[in-house]
Design a protein around this motif. Structure first.
Motif, PDB file in Angstrom:
ATOM      1  N   LEU A   4       0.827  -1.210   0.000  1.00 45.35           N
ATOM      2  CA  LEU A   4       0.000   0.000   0.000  1.00 45.35           C
ATOM      3  C   LEU A   4       0.860   1.259   0.000  1.00 45.35           C
ATOM      4  O   LEU A   4       0.513   2.259  -0.636  1.00 45.35           O
ATOM      5  CB  LEU A   4      -0.922   0.009   1.216  1.00 45.35           C
ATOM      6  N   LEU A   5       1.970   1.218   0.694  1.00 37.85           N
ATOM      7  CA  LEU A   5       2.832   2.396   0.774  1.00 37.85           C
ATOM      8  C   LEU A   5       3.469   2.737  -0.561  1.00 37.85           C
ATOM      9  O   LEU A   5       3.647   3.902  -0.904  1.00 37.85           O
ATOM     10  CB  LEU A   5       3.924   2.180   1.825  1.00 37.85           C
ATOM     11  N   GLY A   6       3.796   1.724  -1.360  1.00 36.05           N
ATOM     12  CA  GLY A   6       4.415   1.974  -2.656  1.00 36.05           C
ATOM     13  C   GLY A   6       5.731   2.714  -2.509  1.00 36.05           C
ATOM     14  O   GLY A   6       6.532   2.443  -1.614  1.00 36.05           O
ATOM     15  N   LEU A  29      -5.820   8.309   6.676  1.00 36.53           N
ATOM     16  CA  LEU A  29      -6.813   9.355   6.432  1.00 36.53           C
ATOM     17  C   LEU A  29      -7.693   9.079   5.235  1.00 36.53           C
ATOM     18  O   LEU A  29      -8.841   9.531   5.187  1.00 36.53           O
ATOM     19  CB  LEU A  29      -6.122  10.713   6.280  1.00 36.53           C
ATOM     20  N   ASP A  30      -7.193   8.353   4.225  1.00 36.10           N
ATOM     21  CA  ASP A  30      -8.073   8.060   3.088  1.00 36.10           C
ATOM     22  C   ASP A  30      -8.756   6.711   3.210  1.00 36.10           C
ATOM     23  O   ASP A  30      -9.411   6.245   2.282  1.00 36.10           O
ATOM     24  CB  ASP A  30      -7.338   8.194   1.750  1.00 36.10           C
ATOM     25  N   GLY A  31      -8.606   6.054   4.402  1.00 27.94           N
ATOM     26  CA  GLY A  31      -9.401   4.867   4.691  1.00 27.94           C
ATOM     27  C   GLY A  31      -8.805   3.551   4.260  1.00 27.94           C
ATOM     28  O   GLY A  31      -9.417   2.495   4.467  1.00 27.94           O
ATOM     29  N   ARG A  32      -7.620   3.550   3.647  1.00 29.02           N
ATOM     30  CA  ARG A  32      -7.026   2.270   3.241  1.00 29.02           C
ATOM     31  C   ARG A  32      -6.453   1.500   4.422  1.00 29.02           C
ATOM     32  O   ARG A  32      -6.304   0.277   4.355  1.00 29.02           O
ATOM     33  CB  ARG A  32      -5.961   2.510   2.168  1.00 29.02           C
ATOM     34  N   LEU A  33      -6.137   2.186   5.508  1.00 32.32           N
ATOM     35  CA  LEU A  33      -5.844   1.558   6.799  1.00 32.32           C
ATOM     36  C   LEU A  33      -6.853   2.124   7.791  1.00 32.32           C
ATOM     37  O   LEU A  33      -6.566   3.083   8.505  1.00 32.32           O
ATOM     38  CB  LEU A  33      -4.413   1.862   7.265  1.00 32.32           C
ATOM     39  N   PRO A  34      -8.071   1.567   7.853  1.00 32.64           N
ATOM     40  CA  PRO A  34      -9.111   2.155   8.695  1.00 32.64           C
ATOM     41  C   PRO A  34      -8.703   2.198  10.162  1.00 32.64           C
ATOM     42  O   PRO A  34      -7.849   1.418  10.613  1.00 32.64           O
ATOM     43  CB  PRO A  34     -10.306   1.205   8.480  1.00 32.64           C
ATOM     44  N   TRP A 392     -16.458  25.838  -9.539  1.00 29.17           N
ATOM     45  CA  TRP A 392     -15.744  24.725 -10.168  1.00 29.17           C
ATOM     46  C   TRP A 392     -14.264  25.089 -10.096  1.00 29.17           C
ATOM     47  O   TRP A 392     -13.781  25.917 -10.854  1.00 29.17           O
ATOM     48  CB  TRP A 392     -16.228  24.553 -11.602  1.00 29.17           C
ATOM     49  N   CYS A 393     -13.575  24.472  -9.137  1.00 24.11           N
ATOM     50  CA  CYS A 393     -12.217  24.892  -8.781  1.00 24.11           C
ATOM     51  C   CYS A 393     -11.169  24.032  -9.476  1.00 24.11           C
ATOM     52  O   CYS A 393     -11.248  22.791  -9.447  1.00 24.11           O
ATOM     53  CB  CYS A 393     -12.011  24.796  -7.268  1.00 24.11           C
ATOM     54  N   ARG A 394     -10.196  24.697 -10.083  1.00 20.97           N
ATOM     55  CA  ARG A 394      -9.060  24.000 -10.684  1.00 20.97           C
ATOM     56  C   ARG A 394      -7.954  23.890  -9.640  1.00 20.97           C
ATOM     57  O   ARG A 394      -7.508  24.884  -9.063  1.00 20.97           O
ATOM     58  CB  ARG A 394      -8.543  24.751 -11.914  1.00 20.97           C
ATOM     59  N   LEU A 395      -7.493  22.663  -9.392  1.00 20.09           N
ATOM     60  CA  LEU A 395      -6.470  22.384  -8.396  1.00 20.09           C
ATOM     61  C   LEU A 395      -5.086  22.452  -9.024  1.00 20.09           C
ATOM     62  O   LEU A 395      -4.935  22.307 -10.241  1.00 20.09           O
ATOM     63  CB  LEU A 395      -6.694  20.999  -7.786  1.00 20.09           C
ATOM     64  N   PRO A 396      -4.049  22.631  -8.220  1.00 18.89           N
ATOM     65  CA  PRO A 396      -2.692  22.711  -8.775  1.00 18.89           C
ATOM     66  C   PRO A 396      -2.144  21.376  -9.251  1.00 18.89           C
ATOM     67  O   PRO A 396      -1.124  21.337  -9.928  1.00 18.89           O
ATOM     68  CB  PRO A 396      -1.863  23.256  -7.607  1.00 18.89           C
ATOM     69  N   GLY A 397      -2.797  20.271  -8.907  1.00 22.59           N
ATOM     70  CA  GLY A 397      -2.335  18.951  -9.332  1.00 22.59           C
ATOM     71  C   GLY A 397      -3.508  17.985  -9.427  1.00 22.59           C
ATOM     72  O   GLY A 397      -4.636  18.296  -9.005  1.00 22.59           O
ATOM     73  N   PRO A 398      -3.289  16.780  -9.974  1.00 19.63           N
ATOM     74  CA  PRO A 398      -4.371  15.797 -10.146  1.00 19.63           C
ATOM     75  C   PRO A 398      -4.660  15.047  -8.850  1.00 19.63           C
ATOM     76  O   PRO A 398      -4.381  13.847  -8.713  1.00 19.63           O
ATOM     77  CB  PRO A 398      -3.805  14.864 -11.226  1.00 19.63           C
ATOM     78  N   VAL A 399      -5.249  15.744  -7.879  1.00 16.73           N
ATOM     79  CA  VAL A 399      -5.426  15.187  -6.542  1.00 16.73           C
ATOM     80  C   VAL A 399      -6.869  15.284  -6.051  1.00 16.73           C
ATOM     81  O   VAL A 399      -7.129  15.154  -4.851  1.00 16.73           O
ATOM     82  CB  VAL A 399      -4.485  15.890  -5.546  1.00 16.73           C
ATOM     83  N   SER A 400      -7.824  15.478  -6.937  1.00 19.55           N
ATOM     84  CA  SER A 400      -9.205  15.692  -6.518  1.00 19.55           C
ATOM     85  C   SER A 400      -9.751  14.519  -5.723  1.00 19.55           C
ATOM     86  O   SER A 400     -10.344  14.693  -4.649  1.00 19.55           O
ATOM     87  CB  SER A 400     -10.078  15.946  -7.749  1.00 19.55           C
ATOM     88  N   THR A 401      -9.561  13.294  -6.228  1.00 16.75           N
ATOM     89  CA  THR A 401     -10.085  12.123  -5.529  1.00 16.75           C
ATOM     90  C   THR A 401      -9.406  11.952  -4.182  1.00 16.75           C
ATOM     91  O   THR A 401     -10.039  11.606  -3.182  1.00 16.75           O
ATOM     92  CB  THR A 401      -9.903  10.864  -6.392  1.00 16.75           C
ATOM     93  N   ARG A 402      -8.100  12.199  -4.120  1.00 20.05           N
ATOM     94  CA  ARG A 402      -7.391  12.059  -2.852  1.00 20.05           C
ATOM     95  C   ARG A 402      -7.896  13.071  -1.831  1.00 20.05           C
ATOM     96  O   ARG A 402      -8.105  12.749  -0.665  1.00 20.05           O
ATOM     97  CB  ARG A 402      -5.891  12.242  -3.071  1.00 20.05           C
ATOM     98  N   ILE A 403      -8.089  14.308  -2.273  1.00 21.43           N
ATOM     99  CA  ILE A 403      -8.573  15.326  -1.344  1.00 21.43           C
ATOM    100  C   ILE A 403      -9.968  14.967  -0.837  1.00 21.43           C
ATOM    101  O   ILE A 403     -10.260  15.076   0.357  1.00 21.43           O
ATOM    102  CB  ILE A 403      -8.568  16.710  -2.013  1.00 21.43           C
ATOM    103  N   SER A 404     -10.855  14.524  -1.738  1.00 21.37           N
ATOM    104  CA  SER A 404     -12.211  14.199  -1.309  1.00 21.37           C
ATOM    105  C   SER A 404     -12.221  13.025  -0.341  1.00 21.37           C
ATOM    106  O   SER A 404     -13.029  12.986   0.594  1.00 21.37           O
ATOM    107  CB  SER A 404     -13.099  13.896  -2.523  1.00 21.37           C
ATOM    108  N   ALA A 405     -11.320  12.060  -0.536  1.00 17.90           N
ATOM    109  CA  ALA A 405     -11.247  10.920   0.375  1.00 17.90           C
ATOM    110  C   ALA A 405     -10.723  11.343   1.742  1.00 17.90           C
ATOM    111  O   ALA A 405     -11.284  10.986   2.789  1.00 17.90           O
ATOM    112  CB  ALA A 405     -10.366   9.831  -0.225  1.00 17.90           C
ATOM    113  N   VAL A 406      -9.659  12.111   1.751  1.00 19.63           N
ATOM    114  CA  VAL A 406      -9.053  12.531   3.009  1.00 19.63           C
ATOM    115  C   VAL A 406      -9.943  13.550   3.724  1.00 19.63           C
ATOM    116  O   VAL A 406     -10.023  13.575   4.956  1.00 19.63           O
ATOM    117  CB  VAL A 406      -7.649  13.118   2.749  1.00 19.63           C
ATOM    118  N   ALA A 407     -10.657  14.388   2.963  1.00 21.04           N
ATOM    119  CA  ALA A 407     -11.466  15.447   3.564  1.00 21.04           C
ATOM    120  C   ALA A 407     -12.541  14.899   4.488  1.00 21.04           C
ATOM    121  O   ALA A 407     -12.923  15.555   5.471  1.00 21.04           O
ATOM    122  CB  ALA A 407     -12.109  16.292   2.467  1.00 21.04           C
ATOM    123  N   GLN A 408     -13.029  13.696   4.202  1.00 18.25           N
ATOM    124  CA  GLN A 408     -14.060  13.120   5.060  1.00 18.25           C
ATOM    125  C   GLN A 408     -13.556  12.943   6.486  1.00 18.25           C
ATOM    126  O   GLN A 408     -14.326  13.038   7.441  1.00 18.25           O
ATOM    127  CB  GLN A 408     -14.507  11.779   4.489  1.00 18.25           C
TER     128      GLN A 408
END
Length: 471
Positions: A4-6, A29-34, A392-408
């Motif tokens: 998982l760490l890669g 924080l993104d739930g892969r290690l609950p 509709w916000c443009r982010l500085p990098g391709p991290v939208s899914t990561r932010i939404s997962a961690v934001a919860q």
């Protein structure tokens, strides 16, 4: 854990403990290690990662200090969430934890006066109780008032050209049922309303996306797609598009209408946000039906303008097409609840003060959100929309899914950009609705900035094309 760490090491051997802690932090924080996941002994982690046990111990100590790892002698270590970032709906009075702020739904609360109007409609309901209660096309009074609104906007309409539905989405589903077969193509904007994509797929049709530009619609691409893909139907949002907020100009409507007529392509036009023009002096534009004629099925709703709980919408189409939609409807349902129709008829016949108040409130909340994003997330960019419900916000990098997962885990729910795309992607975009009270919007953006900083801190590698697959 090693898998998982890669590629977790980012700064060389001297900061190995910090990099390892950052990698585990993101997994938690993104739930892969609950929370509550037991961690392997330090010796085993060191062997799997080919690092020293001292480095692992130092990383674990950092995580314990952050409240992300809990250890007990004789029982080992396990993951946890710090008290101020736990996920869930909770009551401040019980344990002092912050409530979740939901930015996943771009739907405001009710306008003022709905309860009073519902009470006033009760005598009308008593009269209706003497009959059978079935109005397959809709209550005549409600259809007259909806038709009058289209006439006022520049598209002469009669009650026979209105079909009352259980929301605008119901109208889209009826149009798909009537006009589209398995394997047929449906032209859609990209980005677009996620539930529309799902409705097209549920009809076993193929959504064909046409990318929008920073300025709105690429009409050259729309015309080319109409010629080359020959879609059986199109689905468009030309007034304060969801999620971008763009509005199609009158000249562009004329060009689009001409293209649809040449291709003979019917189009469902989603007008759920047409009432939400937030400019000090609204600029009413003719409906697309004024340019494309009977090819247009306009769907509207009381959900955004009055209250989503009413679950009332409508389709404006030619009388012949309304008859065909009615025939198709009988296989799904037999009409819309009468009481809700009575309430909406009263709301549409009432003075416009509640809608003016709604627009003023949304405009103020939009401005608060704009200021908060500029202050807390200065590297996010966006256009301030003239109407609608979201940035509709443009982010500085391709991290939208990561932010939404961690934001919860920071107490805020937000939908990633990939949900608004046919085949995923849009990882540099995030939709932020301004439908919550001002103080909640400010706090939500503060939490989002923390989530974004957490994602950036790990500097985890991305796929080579910058896209994250979404199922």
């Amino acid at each position: 854990m090693a898998q998982l760490l890669g590629s977790w090491r980012r700064h060389g051997s001297r900061q190995g403990a910090a990099d390892l802690a950052a990698g585990v932090r993101l997994l938690v924080l993104d739930g892969r290690l609950p929370a509550g996941t037991g961690l392997p002994p330090e010796r085993e982690v060191a062997a799997a990662l080919d690092v020293s046990r001292t480095m692992v111990a130092a990383a674990w100590e950092r995580l314990r200090a952050d409240g992300l790892v809990v250890s007990r002698r004789g029982a080992g270590s396990w993951t946890a969430l710090p008290r101020d970032t736990r996920r869930g709906e909770y009551d401040d009075s019980l344990d002092g934890l912050r409530p979740v702020i939901d930015l996943a739904r771009a739907v405001p609360s009710s306008v003022a006066g709905v309860a009073e109007v519902a009470e006033a409609a009760l005598p009308r309901l008593a009269t209706e109780l003497r009959g059978h209660g079935y109005y397959e096309q809709g209550l005549p009074e409600l259809r007259e008032r909806i038709a009058a609104r289209y006439t006022e906007r520049g598209l002469p309409t009669s009650a026979d050209e209105i079909l009352v539905t259980n929301g605008a989405h119901h109208g889209l589903a009826l149009a798909l049922r009537l006009l589209v077969g398995p394997g047929d193509r449906v032209l859609v904007e990209q980005p677009t309303y996620p539930n529309a994509i799902e409705a097209v797929r549920a009809a076993h049709a193929l959504p064909v996306p046409v990318a929008m530009t920073d300025d709105g619609w690429d009409l050259d691409a729309v015309e080319a797609t109409l010629r080359q893909a020959a879609p059986r139907l199109a689905y468009l949002i030309v007034d304060f598009q969801n999620p971008t907020g763009h509005q199609l100009t009158e000249s562009a409507r004329a060009r689009l209408g001409a293209a649809l007529r040449r291709a003979r392509t019917p189009v469902v036009v989603d007008e759920t946000q047409v009432e939400l023009d937030l400019r000090a002096e609204p600029v009413p534009l003719p409906p697309l039906g004024a340019f494309a004629g009977d090819l247009v099925l306009a769907t509207g709703s009381a959900g955004k303008s009055h209250w989503g709980g009413l679950r009332i919408g409508w389709v404006r189409a030619s009388a012949e097409l309304v008859d065909r939609l009615l025939a198709a409807r009988r296989g799904l349902d037999l009409g819309t609840p009468v009481f809700e129709q009575l309430v909406l008829a009263e709301l549409l016949g009432a003075p416009p003060a509640p809608l003016r108040e709604r627009r003023a409130t949304l405009a103020a909340q939009r401005d608060v959100l704009v200021d908060a994003v500029r202050a807390e997330c200065p590297d996010w960019s966006f256009l301030v929309p003239d109407g609608g419900l979201s940035l509709w916000c443009r982010l500085p990098g391709p991290v939208s899914t990561r932010i939404s997962a961690v934001a919860q885990n920071f107490g805020v729910r937000v939908v990633p950009g990939s949900f608004f795309a046919v085949h995923g992607g849009l990882e540099r975009w995030l939709r932020l609705p301004y439908v919550r009270p001002a103080e909640e919007l400010v706090e939500a953006v503060r939490r989002l900035s923390q989530a974004a900083a957490s994602v950036a801190e790990t500097r985890a590698p991305t796929a080579g094309d910058g896209l994250i697959p979404v199922t």
